[in-house]
Design an enzyme around this catalytic site. Structure first.
Site, PDB file in Angstrom:
ATOM      1  N   ASP A 276       0.843  -1.203   0.000  1.00  0.00           N
ATOM      2  CA  ASP A 276       0.000   0.000   0.000  1.00  0.00           C
ATOM      3  C   ASP A 276       0.877   1.252   0.000  1.00  0.00           C
ATOM      4  O   ASP A 276       0.662   2.182   0.781  1.00  0.00           O
ATOM      5  CB  ASP A 276      -0.933  -0.004   1.214  1.00  0.00           C
ATOM      6  CG  ASP A 276      -2.112   0.964   1.039  1.00  0.00           C
ATOM      7  OD1 ASP A 276      -2.418   1.322  -0.126  1.00  0.00           O
ATOM      8  OD2 ASP A 276      -2.713   1.366   2.046  1.00  0.00           O
ATOM      9  N   ASN A 466      36.704 -12.864  -1.500  1.00  0.00           N
ATOM     10  CA  ASN A 466      37.916 -13.341  -0.838  1.00  0.00           C
ATOM     11  C   ASN A 466      39.155 -12.718  -1.473  1.00  0.00           C
ATOM     12  O   ASN A 466      39.065 -12.023  -2.489  1.00  0.00           O
ATOM     13  CB  ASN A 466      37.973 -14.871  -0.924  1.00  0.00           C
ATOM     14  CG  ASN A 466      36.711 -15.504  -0.362  1.00  0.00           C
ATOM     15  OD1 ASN A 466      36.282 -15.171   0.742  1.00  0.00           O
ATOM     16  ND2 ASN A 466      36.088 -16.402  -1.139  1.00  0.00           N
TER      17      ASN A 466
END
Length: 600
Positions: A276, A466
């Site tokens: 909404d 990494n």
């Protein structure tokens, strides 16, 4: 809780028939019945825009509505959801307005042959003995009066009202708060009770974002439920739009849209769809021009699992997405609503308009927004492209909230970009794809535009690669954990990691991440799609295209022999490999819209 859901089976628009399978309805009080006009389809009232400001330009909101409330209005929980036998409707395409379906459903729930004029009766339609059997004990604190001193009423809805209050004791002693008071007498159905529980659960679970209204407490007594929240004294976004003559400058509109996208992307990552979004549901924390905006009113919101489709027809008419009216939608429905708000901010009028709500729904389903009339010729191309990519009727082609923050119209290198739940869904699908499909996606990724790469680089960085530049399942898990609230568990978003398990045993570098995290449908919405697809196909011809039979292609697409005649045209007669048409079609696949619709 007696909830039932149906699903829409998409069909070819040209075949003249669409089939809807319905197993029940769930229609919220944001859509209310009104008297049919001249025997036409009964219209359905959306939640009215509330403002005390007259608009010097044609207002994008209904006339004759007013409120100066800077606070959430009363709760408007849904009427009962009823279980009905499975029914099959066959009707010409395009379908009539959902208003007829909603009105009939409400009439059944309210016990009358016709829905009464005006809002849903506040006394409900349950029989006295049925009401007595409802458990209206929520388990909330019972000492509201000892903790809070109520002030004046500042807003009222069909099922409750909102007051200011002062905290009497504790950590927030003497602080002013807002209290939403919901009458238990008006909770006449089990689902009305469940809606209140869910609103509190979502407010409690979604915590910590600067553009989300703060939740403090929930209390109850024999007569009412009290939801205690942050007091926002700056008024609604709606009021500020109208005070500015109906529209914002582009720069000011950007500041508003960025805040909206920021909080909605946060909700979506947690697996919460608001359902909404409209200017009335964004409040300013204070009256200053640069005050932060806060998203409020989660009364229609819900948790949604990663691959789930909802089918409740909820929301407000001017802001409802086409797929909501088709009763098969997910997080993308909120993006459409943001597109409507953005359109209004930039031009001061609604993208879809009609004299009745039924007409509004038809316009949403069938019409395109007008970008030709004033002031659109003077609006920058970037702003127009931004709005168009939010108001795409195909939900698969819409940007996500995070992608919208990366759009050239809003892009700001000094602003941090949030994690996007979409990359989890796309990488999961890539990991489960066949080698042939992955080769097609890798070729396409080599043709990506710089705009797309900006977004992908930002998402890859959020996974904290990494040292060797790779990512594994742990990177996805830790990134999700850094952004998690209680809502993320309720919506079961972490379950998506279980379907990415194969990434625990190998590494993924940025080039492959680009292939895994792109959406062909979203790329197709770009003006440069043909060039992207052509360049991608050139790479595919050199690196991945190979001889493939119709039977093998069908297995790749997970379709049966009935599809052979359609996909046969995708294979070149000259060498038995995919043609350019076949390549683009193969990227999309032949699977129908997801039927993973929730049933209760």
């Amino acid at each position: 809780m007696g909830q039932c859901y149906g699903k829409t089976n998409p069909t070819n628009e040209n075949d003249g028939i669409t089939t809807i399978v319905a197993s029940g309805e769930r229609n919220q009080a944001a859509f209310l019945p009104s008297t049919p006009h001249n025997g036409a389809v009964p219209s359905v009232k959306n939640t009215p825009g509330r403002s005390s400001y007259p608009s010097p330009l044609p207002s994008p909101y209904p006339h004759g509505v007013s409120s100066s409330s800077p606070l959430p209005g009363g709760v408007t929980p849904s009427p009962a959801r009823t279980s009905t036998p499975r029914r099959f409707f066959r009707r010409p395409f395009p379908p009539p307005s959902p208003a007829k379906h909603i009105a009939a459903s409400l009439a059944k729930r309210l016990g009358g042959g016709k829905p009464k004029e005006g809002p849903i009766p506040e006394h409900g339609g349950a029989e006295p003995e049925q009401q007595q059997s409802l458990d209206k004990s929520f388990g909330y604190s019972k000492n509201f009066g000892a903790k809070y001193e109520l002030g004046k009423e500042v807003g009222r809805g069909h099922f409750g009202h909102t007051c200011s209050a002062k905290v009497k004791k504790g950590e927030f002693k003497d602080q002013q708060v807002a209290v939403k008071i919901i009458s238990k007498a008006k909770m006449t159905t089990a689902i009305a009770i469940e809606d209140v529980r869910r609103e509190v659960k979502i407010l409690r679970a979604l915590s910590g974002h600067k553009h989300l209204v703060k939740y403090y407490d929930a209390c109850e007594d024999a007569n009412n439920v009290y939801i205690v929240m942050e007091l926002c004294e700056g008024g609604e976004l709606l009021d500020r739009i109208l005070a500015r003559g109906g529209r914002y400058t582009e720069e000011d509109a950007k500041a508003i849209v960025v805040q909206i996208l920021s909080v909605v992307s946060f909700c979506h990552l947690q697996g919460v769809v608001h359902r909404d979004l409209k200017p009335e549901n964004f409040l300013f924390s204070s009256g200053s021009e640069d005050a932060d905006m806060k998203l409020i009113d989660f009364g229609l919101s819900d948790f949604v699992r990663p691959d789930e489709r909802l089918n409740d027809i909820v929301g407000s008419a001017y802001y409802v997405a086409p797929e909501v009216l088709h009763r098969s939608y997910s997080l993308e429905a909120d993006i459409w609503s943001i597109g409507v708000i953005s359109y209004i901010l930039l031009c001061g009028s609604r993208p879809f308009w009609a004299r009745t709500e039924s007409g509004i729904f038809r316009a949403v389903l069938r019409s395109d927004p007008n970008f030709d009339d004033l002031p659109w010729p003077s609006v920058t191309p970037e702003a127009k492209d931004f709005v168009k990519r939010l108001l795409n009727k195909d939900f698969r082609k819409r940007m996500t909230a995070v992608q919208a923050l990366n759009h050239p119209w809003l892009r700001n290198d000094n602003r941090s970009i949030p994690l996007d739940i979409l990359i989890y869904k796309l990488v999961k699908a890539y990991l489960h794809a066949t080698p042939f499909k992955r080769a097609a996606l890798k070729a396409l990724s080599k043709a990506l535009t710089e705009d797309e790469l900006v977004y992908l680089r930002a998402q890859f960085a959020l996974l904290e690669p990494n040292r060797d530049g790779s990512i594994t399942l742990d990177n996805f898990r830790m990134a999700l954990g850094r952004n998690a609230t209680d809502a993320i568990r309720e919506s079961r978003v972490p379950e998506i990691l279980n379907l990415m398990e194969s990434l625990a045993y190998r590494k993924m570098y940025f080039d492959e991440f680009c292939a895994a995290a792109i959406s062909t449908y979203q790329l197709e919405a770009l003006e440069g799609w043909e060039q992207i697809a052509s360049t991608g196909f050139e790479h595919f011809e050199r690196e991945g295209n190979r001889v493939i039979s119709v039977e093998e292609l069908a297995r790749e697409l997970n379709v049966g022999p009935s599809a052979y005649s359609a996909i046969k045209e995708w294979i070149r007669n000259s060498d038995g490999k995919l043609s350019f048409l076949g390549y683009t079609k193969f990227l999309h696949g032949l699977t129908l819209r997801s039927s993973n619709t929730r049933h209760h």
